[in-house]
Design an enzyme around this catalytic site. Sequence first.
Site, PDB file in Angstrom:
ATOM      1  N   VAL A  28      79.273  -4.742  21.631  1.00 24.55           N
ATOM      2  CA  VAL A  28      80.273  -3.906  21.230  1.00 24.55           C
ATOM      3  C   VAL A  28      81.485  -4.174  22.091  1.00 24.55           C
ATOM      4  O   VAL A  28      81.270  -4.097  23.312  1.00 24.55           O
ATOM      5  CB  VAL A  28      80.078  -2.407  20.967  1.00 24.55           C
ATOM      6  CG1 VAL A  28      81.310  -1.586  20.831  1.00 24.55           C
ATOM      7  CG2 VAL A  28      79.062  -1.974  20.015  1.00 24.55           C
ATOM      8  N   TYR A  52      85.252  19.528  27.125  1.00 27.16           N
ATOM      9  CA  TYR A  52      86.731  19.716  27.323  1.00 27.16           C
ATOM     10  C   TYR A  52      87.366  20.593  26.407  1.00 27.16           C
ATOM     11  O   TYR A  52      88.451  21.063  26.672  1.00 27.16           O
ATOM     12  CB  TYR A  52      87.355  18.214  27.140  1.00 27.16           C
ATOM     13  CG  TYR A  52      86.984  17.170  28.018  1.00 27.16           C
ATOM     14  CD1 TYR A  52      86.283  17.526  29.156  1.00 27.16           C
ATOM     15  CD2 TYR A  52      87.494  15.879  27.862  1.00 27.16           C
ATOM     16  CE1 TYR A  52      85.839  16.338  29.932  1.00 27.16           C
ATOM     17  CE2 TYR A  52      87.092  14.793  28.577  1.00 27.16           C
ATOM     18  CZ  TYR A  52      86.636  15.113  29.695  1.00 27.16           C
ATOM     19  OH  TYR A  52      86.066  14.016  30.458  1.00 27.16           O
ATOM     20  N   GLY A  75      91.598   2.940  28.243  1.00 28.38           N
ATOM     21  CA  GLY A  75      91.501   4.220  27.190  1.00 28.38           C
ATOM     22  C   GLY A  75      92.499   5.356  27.797  1.00 28.38           C
ATOM     23  O   GLY A  75      93.056   5.488  28.618  1.00 28.38           O
TER      24      GLY A  75
END
Length: 299
Positions: free
Chosen positions: A15, A53, A21
Amino acid sequence: MTTTEQTLVTLNNGVQMPALGFGVFQTAPEDTIAAVATALGDGYRLIDTAAAYGNEGEVGEAMRRSGIDRSEIYIETKLWISDYGSGKAQAGFDASLRRLGVDYVDVYLLHQPAPADFEDTITAYQVAEKMLQAGKARAIGVSNFSPDHIQRLMEAASVVPAVNQVELHPYFTNATVQAAGQTLGILTQAWSPIGGIHRYRPAGAGDADVLKNPVITDLAAKYGKTPAQVVLRWHLDEGRSALPKSVIPSRIAQNIDVFDFTLEPGELMAIDALDTGLRGGPDPELLSTRTFPKTVDNS
Ligand code: A2P
């Protein structure tokens, strides 16, 4: 900036995803939609969140509102330790998909090793392996694992983690974790990549702001970049993935504007040498549901 201009990394299962990010740790739910929308608008295509989170729903909402095709966005999320063990891990994974509003995630991580409950950690990873096989996660991995934790995991698991996301910045270079990752083909991904953890959670080590360190500020002056951009470039030039967090639009833009320069080998070594060996975050070895009794509402 488009994703094609960004550095890509190839995970151990083939992948490909952006190396840089966008992080949303400690981004309040009410700030998350705007922050992620800004990030997507600036060209970020990898968004890192976690069940713990408390903002997966807002990450998913920002993605949908962006109009960007799901296939162009890479979502990482993590299973919290209170959901490790038989029965709970699958429910935790399903709840993350539901909150995000997606039918697969790109990278699914175990948030912590939970060494005192390692059997439950292994069971949770085995659920992640099933999700990988079912195509509900494109890659799986771990976070905050030491080489020893990875070895213990691999004694019971069959899929080598694709990613190990750990605290990593110039003041804590986590070199043994990185070296083990290289040997095993595990991508090291940096959380708190610009050393924010030492600013919002001071370790008492004096001036621990990496962005004020003269090695970094001198390089920033040399390249006409900001200290944060120099540090992010250091991650990319050393082959890591990095997940800077911000809620401030100018900083979100700044942190992805790092694809027009590179650091020299000696400069990378000078930054490596800033390592203090002191982490800003909690010691993963000590983290358990008893020392950190946070839970996630999966209802
Ligand atoms: P804010 O969200 O107010 O911008 P890290 O990802 O290393 O933990 O760093 C995140 C911390 O650093 C947050 O406190 C964030 O605050 C701040 N920050 C993010 N980007 C920058 C930047 N380019 N320059 C200075 N501080 C930044």
